[in-house]
Design a protein around this motif. Structure first.
Motif, mmCIF file in Angstrom:
data_model
loop_
_atom_site.group_PDB
_atom_site.id
_atom_site.type_symbol
_atom_site.label_atom_id
_atom_site.label_comp_id
_atom_site.label_asym_id
_atom_site.label_seq_id
_atom_site.Cartn_x
_atom_site.Cartn_y
_atom_site.Cartn_z
ATOM 1 N N LEU A 1 33.929 46.734 40.814
ATOM 2 C CA LEU A 1 34.084 45.530 39.999
ATOM 3 C C LEU A 1 34.771 44.390 40.749
ATOM 4 O O LEU A 1 34.300 43.243 40.684
ATOM 5 C CB LEU A 1 34.849 45.852 38.707
ATOM 6 N N PRO A 2 35.885 44.621 41.476
ATOM 7 C CA PRO A 2 36.499 43.499 42.210
ATOM 8 C C PRO A 2 35.537 42.843 43.205
ATOM 9 O O PRO A 2 35.512 41.607 43.332
ATOM 10 C CB PRO A 2 37.694 44.149 42.917
ATOM 11 N N LEU A 3 34.739 43.667 43.908
ATOM 12 C CA LEU A 3 33.791 43.110 44.876
ATOM 13 C C LEU A 3 32.684 42.338 44.164
ATOM 14 O O LEU A 3 32.259 41.268 44.627
ATOM 15 C CB LEU A 3 33.195 44.229 45.727
ATOM 16 N N TYR A 4 32.231 42.845 43.015
ATOM 17 C CA TYR A 4 31.211 42.146 42.227
ATOM 18 C C TYR A 4 31.730 40.781 41.774
ATOM 19 O O TYR A 4 31.040 39.763 41.899
ATOM 20 C CB TYR A 4 30.829 43.005 41.019
ATOM 21 N N ILE A 5 32.959 40.754 41.246
ATOM 22 C CA ILE A 5 33.551 39.490 40.794
ATOM 23 C C ILE A 5 33.712 38.529 41.964
ATOM 24 O O ILE A 5 33.435 37.327 41.862
ATOM 25 C CB ILE A 5 34.907 39.742 40.106
ATOM 26 N N GLN B 1 42.467 37.249 43.386
ATOM 27 C CA GLN B 1 41.987 36.787 42.082
ATOM 28 C C GLN B 1 40.995 37.767 41.470
ATOM 29 O O GLN B 1 41.046 38.059 40.274
ATOM 30 C CB GLN B 1 41.347 35.407 42.223
ATOM 31 N N ALA B 2 40.091 38.296 42.303
ATOM 32 C CA ALA B 2 39.115 39.265 41.813
ATOM 33 C C ALA B 2 39.806 40.542 41.343
ATOM 34 O O ALA B 2 39.440 41.119 40.317
ATOM 35 C CB ALA B 2 38.096 39.588 42.904
ATOM 36 N N GLY B 3 40.809 40.982 42.087
ATOM 37 C CA GLY B 3 41.559 42.170 41.686
ATOM 38 C C GLY B 3 42.295 41.967 40.378
ATOM 39 O O GLY B 3 42.302 42.833 39.502
ATOM 40 N N ASP B 4 42.926 40.812 40.226
ATOM 41 C CA ASP B 4 43.635 40.509 38.980
ATOM 42 C C ASP B 4 42.671 40.439 37.804
ATOM 43 O O ASP B 4 42.962 40.940 36.711
ATOM 44 C CB ASP B 4 44.396 39.188 39.112
ATOM 45 N N MET B 5 41.517 39.816 38.004
ATOM 46 C CA MET B 5 40.539 39.695 36.924
ATOM 47 C C MET B 5 39.999 41.062 36.514
ATOM 48 O O MET B 5 39.739 41.318 35.331
ATOM 49 C CB MET B 5 39.395 38.780 37.369
ATOM 50 N N SER B 6 39.839 41.964 37.481
ATOM 51 C CA SER B 6 39.284 43.290 37.174
ATOM 52 C C SER B 6 40.202 44.115 36.288
ATOM 53 O O SER B 6 39.753 45.070 35.640
ATOM 54 C CB SER B 6 38.993 44.054 38.472
ATOM 55 N N THR B 7 41.484 43.778 36.231
ATOM 56 C CA THR B 7 42.417 44.533 35.384
ATOM 57 C C THR B 7 42.090 44.367 33.903
ATOM 58 O O THR B 7 42.502 45.193 33.081
ATOM 59 C CB THR B 7 43.874 44.094 35.630
ATOM 60 N N ASN C 1 26.347 41.119 32.654
ATOM 61 C CA ASN C 1 25.712 40.767 33.914
ATOM 62 C C ASN C 1 25.043 39.394 33.849
ATOM 63 O O ASN C 1 25.023 38.668 34.846
ATOM 64 C CB ASN C 1 24.682 41.840 34.290
ATOM 65 N N TYR C 2 24.519 39.024 32.686
ATOM 66 C CA TYR C 2 23.750 37.781 32.590
ATOM 67 C C TYR C 2 24.585 36.580 32.152
ATOM 68 O O TYR C 2 24.304 35.452 32.570
ATOM 69 C CB TYR C 2 22.559 37.981 31.636
ATOM 70 N N ILE C 3 25.608 36.800 31.319
ATOM 71 C CA ILE C 3 26.381 35.635 30.845
ATOM 72 C C ILE C 3 27.871 35.775 31.123
ATOM 73 O O ILE C 3 28.643 34.879 30.797
ATOM 74 C CB ILE C 3 26.167 35.408 29.329
ATOM 75 N N GLY C 4 28.265 36.896 31.735
ATOM 76 C CA GLY C 4 29.691 37.170 31.901
ATOM 77 C C GLY C 4 30.433 36.208 32.800
ATOM 78 O O GLY C 4 31.656 36.084 32.716
#
Length: 499
Positions: free
Chosen positions: A316-320, A330-336, A378-381
């Motif tokens: 998830l962090p890499l996807y974000i 930022q990606a790591g924080d958002m994944s929480t 995946n489409y609107i997130g």
């Protein structure tokens, strides 16, 4: 005139001695498994630092750069197949974890849980630190990092069967879904703390992203050695089968013990040690545990449910970072937020299954709802920050709710199934079978994600949606029986009694 007790003391003494011990064990095991998950999380945060978009990074003037595209990456992850290499690291851990889990429950039944857990946490801390030390020792060998991941995966198998067996020793079935739903939030709390701790160091010194969590889990191993109580009988507390919904049987308040070690029972002092009902203590065989009604179905369901959950855990962090273009922290924080939703989902699943008596139906409904939500995410997130937050919370709850329920309340129900006739030592093996099968999915999910992601993230989400549907299908027989029970055609008995 005698002054009344202070309000705080009155509150303390209003709880029985058994309640204090049970609360203490609940807190300790929560802390222990939180540390296990905290030490697993850094690899998902550090991935986006090991392979970066170097065109956006300011080049140091004193650095002789031969490749402008990969100068800031950490070899060997500076290659075009870096996603495959990350998949190797994930699966080195997860395959070792899946294989080791089937044996871990057998060892857990035959060894003292306190020693087994303490050893596992100390060794997990060691190998987590060794991964981080690769930064300081300037190690660029994939074999080194893969070996550390394999050993860490094996050591981490000591945790789950042991803590579930310990909780099963202390708590009865009455409110098990709710209690374990709250308790199982240790998984998400550990993921959140692991993400935040790793995120503090990832951009400046990613080695500490592993070393600090490694020290934390090793410290909890020392705490376990000094304070864990495996069974209520070890401290003269009543075992859980002596407690009913109406009367917990806790007649010994904290401050009413006799000073000479006598026991206060219903206001009378007895000099005899309470007699605990003798129970079967012979360890159950692997195939004997498989024959318990419901074990195979829930194991296969968990395989696909965990496939989805662990794909999010590791990717998830890499996807974000790739889709929303956030930096590693930022990606790591958002994944929480996904894990925060998982806390709520686990608690809700426990509450609903306690109220309805339908463990399988609760899991199935959440899995059915998760599939379209993954498609929408995946489409609107990524359209706006508010949409991202809302979708991550909802997806986290629906994905992790069934996973949490199966690995806790369902495992404990099946491990104390009436066909076992009081054999409390079966719980560790049953838990290991269910979570070990689930761990196969946990290994396959990140592997498939690493192979599929180069073709596009859409295909990864189609794979996750398919896994959710398959997880639901394996529960259809049990859901059918629960529905018949609600209609009054067959007796409803929690623990999946065959009729």
């Amino acid at each position: 005139m005698k002054s009344p007790l202070a309000p705080g003391i009155r509150l303390i003494t209003s709880f029985s001695r058994d309640s204090w011990y049970r609360g203490f064990i609940l807190f300790l095991t929560f802390l222990f498994y939180m540390a296990y998950h905290l030490s697993r999380k850094p690899i998902s945060i550090v991935k986006s630092e090991l392979h970066r978009n170097c065109s956006t990074v300011i080049q140091p003037t004193d650095l002789n750069i031969t490749n402008n595209a990969t100068w800031c990456d950490w070899a060997p992850f500076d290659q075009d197949n870096y996603q495959t290499l990350f998949g190797v690291l994930d699966n080195s851990f997860l395959v070792a974890y899946a294989i080791g889990m089937f044996f871990s429950g057998i060892f857990g039944e035959r060894l003292p849980l306190r020693y087994y857990l303490s050893f596992g946490m100390l060794m997990s801390g060691l190998f987590t630190c060794l991964f981080g030390l690769g930064f300081y020792w300037n190690i660029h060998s994939l074999g080194y990092y893969a070996f550390v991941q394999v050993m860490n995966g094996l050591m981490q198998t000591t945790g789950w069967p042991s803590v579930v067996a310990c909780i099963g020793n202390w708590f009865g079935k009455g409110k098990r879904g709710f209690i374990m739903g709250v308790w199982n939030s240790h998984t998400s709390v550990g993921n959140i703390l692991g993400s935040l701790i790793a995120g503090v160091f990832v951009s400046s010194n990613w080695g500490l992203s592993f070393i600090v969590p490694g020290i934390i889990i090793a410290s909890t191993g020392i705490l376990c050695f000094f304070f864990l109580v495996e069974k209520p009988e070890d401290v003269n507390c009543a075992p859980p089968q002596h407690h009913s919904e109406e009367d917990d049987g806790e007649t010994e308040p904290l401050l009413q013990n006799s000073p000479n070690g006598n026991h206060t029972i219903n206001g009378a002092v007895s000099t005899e040690t309470p007699q605990i009902e003798e129970e079967h203590t012979e360890a159950i065989s692997f195939f004997g545990a498989l024959c318990i009604p419901g074990v195979v179905e829930f194991s296969l369901c968990l395989l696909f449910a965990k496939l989805v959950s662990y794909t999010f855990l590791y990717w998830l962090p890499l996807y974000i970072s790739n889709v929303a273009h956030f930096d590693a922290k930022q990606a790591g924080d958002m994944s929480t937020l996904f894990d925060a939703g998982g806390i709520l989902g686990g608690i809700m699943a426990g509450l609903v299954s306690d109220y309805t008596g339908g463990r399988a139906t609760t899991c199935c409904v959440m899995l059915v709802a998760a599939a379209p939500m993954l498609f929408l995410y995946n489409y609107i997130g990524q359209r706006s920050l508010g949409t991202t937050v809302a979708m991550l919370l909802v997806c986290g709850g629906l994905v992790n709710g069934p996973y949490a329920l199966i690995t806790t309340a369902v495992s404990a129900d099946l491990g104390t199934h009436e066909s076992l006739r009081g054999n409390s030592r079966a719980l560790s093996t049953v838990t290991a079978i269910i979570d070990g099968t689930g761990s196969i999915g946990a290994a396959l999910g990140p592997l498939f994600a690493g192979v599929i992601s180069p073709t596009g993230w859409n295909n990864v989400f189609y794979m996750l949606i398919s896994a959710d549907v398959l997880a639901c299908l394996f529960l259809t027989r049990l859901v059918y029986k629960e529905v018949l029970g609600w209609c009054g055609r067959v007796p409803r008995v929690r623990g999946f009694k065959e009729t």
